[in-house]
Design a protein around this motif. Sequence first.
Motif, PDB file in Angstrom:
ATOM      1  N   MET A  31       0.843  -1.192   0.000  1.00  0.00           N
ATOM      2  CA  MET A  31       0.000   0.000   0.000  1.00  0.00           C
ATOM      3  C   MET A  31       0.879   1.242   0.000  1.00  0.00           C
ATOM      4  SD  MET A  31      -2.941   1.154   2.735  1.00  0.00           S
ATOM      5  CE  MET A  31      -1.778   1.206   4.110  1.00  0.00           C
ATOM      6  N   VAL A  32       0.736   2.061  -1.027  1.00  0.00           N
ATOM      7  CA  VAL A  32       1.513   3.302  -1.102  1.00  0.00           C
ATOM      8  C   VAL A  32       0.955   4.294  -0.085  1.00  0.00           C
ATOM      9  CG1 VAL A  32       2.080   5.290  -2.542  1.00  0.00           C
ATOM     10  CG2 VAL A  32       2.243   2.972  -3.473  1.00  0.00           C
ATOM     11  N   THR A  33       1.834   4.815   0.762  1.00  0.00           N
ATOM     12  CA  THR A  33       1.419   5.747   1.813  1.00  0.00           C
ATOM     13  C   THR A  33       1.904   7.162   1.577  1.00  0.00           C
ATOM     14  OG1 THR A  33       3.372   5.160   3.115  1.00  0.00           O
ATOM     15  CG2 THR A  33       1.334   3.920   3.542  1.00  0.00           C
ATOM     16  N   GLY A  34       2.890   7.345   0.680  1.00  0.00           N
ATOM     17  CA  GLY A  34       3.405   8.685   0.441  1.00  0.00           C
ATOM     18  C   GLY A  34       4.036   8.828  -0.931  1.00  0.00           C
ATOM     19  N   ILE A  35       3.917  10.021  -1.501  1.00  0.00           N
ATOM     20  CA  ILE A  35       4.576  10.370  -2.760  1.00  0.00           C
ATOM     21  C   ILE A  35       5.213  11.734  -2.536  1.00  0.00           C
ATOM     22  CG2 ILE A  35       4.282  10.882  -5.213  1.00  0.00           C
ATOM     23  CD1 ILE A  35       1.731   9.158  -5.126  1.00  0.00           C
ATOM     24  N   ARG A  36       6.547  11.801  -2.696  1.00  0.00           N
ATOM     25  CA  ARG A  36       7.214  13.067  -2.389  1.00  0.00           C
ATOM     26  C   ARG A  36       8.447  13.259  -3.264  1.00  0.00           C
ATOM     27  NH1 ARG A  36      11.247  11.349   1.470  1.00  0.00           N
ATOM     28  NH2 ARG A  36      10.807   9.198   2.164  1.00  0.00           N
ATOM     29  N   GLN A  37       8.830  14.505  -3.392  1.00  0.00           N
ATOM     30  CA  GLN A  37      10.049  14.818  -4.105  1.00  0.00           C
ATOM     31  C   GLN A  37      11.259  14.511  -3.234  1.00  0.00           C
ATOM     32  OE1 GLN A  37       9.140  18.967  -5.210  1.00  0.00           O
ATOM     33  NE2 GLN A  37       9.345  18.350  -7.353  1.00  0.00           N
ATOM     34  N   SER A  38      12.286  13.959  -3.849  1.00  0.00           N
ATOM     35  CA  SER A  38      13.507  13.657  -3.114  1.00  0.00           C
ATOM     36  C   SER A  38      14.189  14.953  -2.667  1.00  0.00           C
ATOM     37  CB  SER A  38      14.464  12.848  -3.991  1.00  0.00           C
ATOM     38  OG  SER A  38      15.732  12.746  -3.382  1.00  0.00           O
ATOM     39  N   ASP A  39      14.768  14.923  -1.485  1.00  0.00           N
ATOM     40  CA  ASP A  39      15.505  16.084  -0.976  1.00  0.00           C
ATOM     41  C   ASP A  39      16.864  16.234  -1.643  1.00  0.00           C
ATOM     42  OD1 ASP A  39      13.475  16.649   0.846  1.00  0.00           O
ATOM     43  OD2 ASP A  39      14.360  15.366   2.405  1.00  0.00           O
ATOM     44  N   PHE A  40      17.309  15.199  -2.346  1.00  0.00           N
ATOM     45  CA  PHE A  40      18.685  15.201  -2.840  1.00  0.00           C
ATOM     46  C   PHE A  40      18.787  15.130  -4.361  1.00  0.00           C
ATOM     47  CE2 PHE A  40      18.380  12.921   1.224  1.00  0.00           C
ATOM     48  CZ  PHE A  40      19.065  13.811   2.031  1.00  0.00           C
ATOM     49  N   SER A  41      17.662  14.963  -5.038  1.00  0.00           N
ATOM     50  CA  SER A  41      17.708  14.852  -6.504  1.00  0.00           C
ATOM     51  C   SER A  41      16.361  15.261  -7.069  1.00  0.00           C
ATOM     52  CB  SER A  41      18.040  13.416  -6.917  1.00  0.00           C
ATOM     53  OG  SER A  41      16.946  12.549  -6.613  1.00  0.00           O
ATOM     54  N   GLU A  42      16.224  15.160  -8.381  1.00  0.00           N
ATOM     55  CA  GLU A  42      14.958  15.458  -9.041  1.00  0.00           C
ATOM     56  C   GLU A  42      14.041  14.245  -9.080  1.00  0.00           C
ATOM     57  OE1 GLU A  42      15.870  16.954 -12.893  1.00  0.00           O
ATOM     58  OE2 GLU A  42      16.672  18.869 -12.151  1.00  0.00           O
ATOM     59  N   GLN A  43      14.425  13.181  -8.414  1.00  0.00           N
ATOM     60  CA  GLN A  43      13.642  11.955  -8.453  1.00  0.00           C
ATOM     61  C   GLN A  43      12.474  12.013  -7.466  1.00  0.00           C
ATOM     62  OE1 GLN A  43      17.170   9.381  -7.922  1.00  0.00           O
ATOM     63  NE2 GLN A  43      16.516   8.355  -9.820  1.00  0.00           N
ATOM     64  N   ILE A  44      11.609  10.995  -7.576  1.00  0.00           N
ATOM     65  CA  ILE A  44      10.393  10.921  -6.768  1.00  0.00           C
ATOM     66  C   ILE A  44      10.486   9.721  -5.832  1.00  0.00           C
ATOM     67  CG2 ILE A  44       7.871  10.833  -6.802  1.00  0.00           C
ATOM     68  CD1 ILE A  44       9.122  13.319  -8.133  1.00  0.00           C
ATOM     69  N   VAL A  45      10.117   9.949  -4.578  1.00  0.00           N
ATOM     70  CA  VAL A  45      10.151   8.884  -3.567  1.00  0.00           C
ATOM     71  C   VAL A  45       8.739   8.360  -3.344  1.00  0.00           C
ATOM     72  CG1 VAL A  45      10.762   8.274  -1.197  1.00  0.00           C
ATOM     73  CG2 VAL A  45      12.107  10.010  -2.429  1.00  0.00           C
TER      74      VAL A  45
END
Length: 564
Positions: A313-327
Amino acid sequence: MSNDIKFQQPNNPTDEERHQMIRIALEEAKHPEDFDNLIELLSPPVDITTIVSPEKCKGKSVGIVGGGLAGLSSAYELRKLGFDITIFEMQESRIGGRVYTYYFDADKQLYGELGAMRIPVIHETVWHYINLFGLNTRPFVQDNENAFIYVRNRRARNDPKGLDVMKKIYPEFPLTQMESETSWQELLNYALTTLLFSLTPEIRREILEIRENYSEQIVSIDYYNIRQVMEMRGLSEGAMELISCVAPFLGSLYYNSFFENLQETYTVDSAFRYEIIGGMVQLPLSFYNSLVSNKPNSNSEAYGNVTWNSGKMVTGIRQSDFSEQIVIDYKDVKSLETNQQIFDFVICAIPFSSLRTVDIYPMFSTSKMQAIKEVTYVSNQKTFFKCSNRFWEMGSSNERILGGGSYTDLPISSIWYPSDHAGLSESYFNENRLWEKPGVLLASYNLTQNALRVGNLDYKIRIEKIKRQVEAVHGLPIGYLDTIVEDTKSIEWDNEQGFYGGFCYFSPEQKRLFSYAMIEPEFDEKVYFAGEHTSSTHGWQQGALQSGMRAANAIAQYCDVTFP
C-alpha cells in the motif's frame, strides 16, 4: 437510444463488424455524422514507439501506483521503450482493480462480475487490447423484452415499445395527458437527447475531449444536473418519479452532472455490448502475464524489467531532498513494515478517492489537490446468487429470460441475467433442458443511496432481503429461493480498501473545474495520472486503458524533449 435496433451480433466481432454496428446505432440515434469523430476520440493514442527511441529511456525507472487496467496499460506501453517498472498493488490475491471476476467453482464456469461486466462496441481502446491478446467475446444482452419492470407492486414486461408499463404501471403516477400517452423510452429520449442536437458536430467533440478551456455551450451545459435538464424539458414531477423507478440507474444519478449522461448518449454505448468469455478478468490477466513473461508480445530487444509488488500500500509520494527523483513510501499490508523506493517518474493510477489518503509532499497544485478532495465517486453495490437451477430461464420462449435486466423501485434496483445461453437455438435449449443447469444471477445491482443502504446491511440480513425482493420481482412464492440459492457473493465498493467508491461520476461543474487539472503532471513533470477518473469515459474500462496509454506517452514525450 431505443430498443428497436435489430442486428445479429457475432461472437468475436472484427473491427469492420464493430464499425457496422456503430454506424447502425448512430443512424438509429440520428447523428451518423459523428462516426469519424467518435472513432478518432475513442481510439488508442499514437503508438509509444513512434514518440522516442528506446536509447533515451533504457534504464530509467517508473513507479506505478495501482495495478488496475490503467496501471497495467501504462506499464505495458512503457516497457516497450526499456523503462524499468515497479507496480505497487495493494491487493494480495487478485489482479485487475475494479475488474473483478468472482468464480464460484473450481472449473471457473460459474462466475459473476463484481466490477466491470460489459464492453460497448464503440470503446476502441478496449478492443485494441482484446484483439492484441486474442480474447474471446460474445454479445452481452442489454435489453430483454421478457424481463420485468416491477414498480409500486405492479409487474410488467420490458417490451421495446413500453406498452405493458404504460398499461400496468403508469396509473400509479400523476402524469400529464401527453406523458400518459408516451412510452417511458420516448420520454427519456425527449428529455435527454435534445441538448446533444443543439451542438454542432465540432462542438460535440468536446464531450470526449479533456481541454483547459471549453466552448461556451459546453460550459453552460456543465452547470446542470440530470433532474434540472428533465425539468427544463417540461417533464412533470410524476414523470420524473416514474422514470427513476423504471430506469433506476438514471434515477440514482439525478443529482450528478448531466454531462455524464450526455457523454453516454453521444457515444451510443448502450446499443451493442459484449463480454469476455471466461470472465472480464481475462483482460488484466493478459496484461499481467505479458508483463511478467520473458517473452512479451513484441520482437523488440529494448524491453525493460517489470517488478510486480503485490500487497503493498503506497502511503506517500514526495520529491527527493537530494535529486529530481520521486520517492514512493509504501507499507506491507500484512506485516505493516514500511519502506521506500526512488524513481525517475511516477504514475498515480489509483482512484482519487484512494489518493486522498496518501501523504503528498510538497502538495500538488491547488487545482489537483481540490480535485482529489472533491471529485465525486458513486457508490456501487452488487450481490450474486449461485443457483442450483436457472429459474429465470423456465417457461416458453415468451417467458424465459436469457440475458438483460429487470428493473424495480425496490432497493435492489436491478437484476441481471447471464447472457451465455442467449445465442443458442430453441431446439438445443429444450433438448438439453438448459434451465435445469446451475447459473449465476446478479440479484442486486444498484448505485448511490440504494447501494449504501443495501450494501451496509448485515450480510445475512442483506442476502435475506435481496432474496425476498427477487421473488417479488419474479412473482415467486416467499421462500422459493431458499432452496435454490446455494452460494452468494456481495460487494459494496465504498467499503473496499483502496477504492472507497464505485467509479468517478462528476457533479455539476466538475468537468469545467477539474477534468484538465486532473491529468496535468506534477513535481516538474515527474508525476503523472491515469485511471477512469482522468478520462472522458468515467466508469468504463475504456477510460482506464486510454488514460494509462496517455500517461505513458506523456513520459515518452518528456524523455524525447529532455534527454539528448
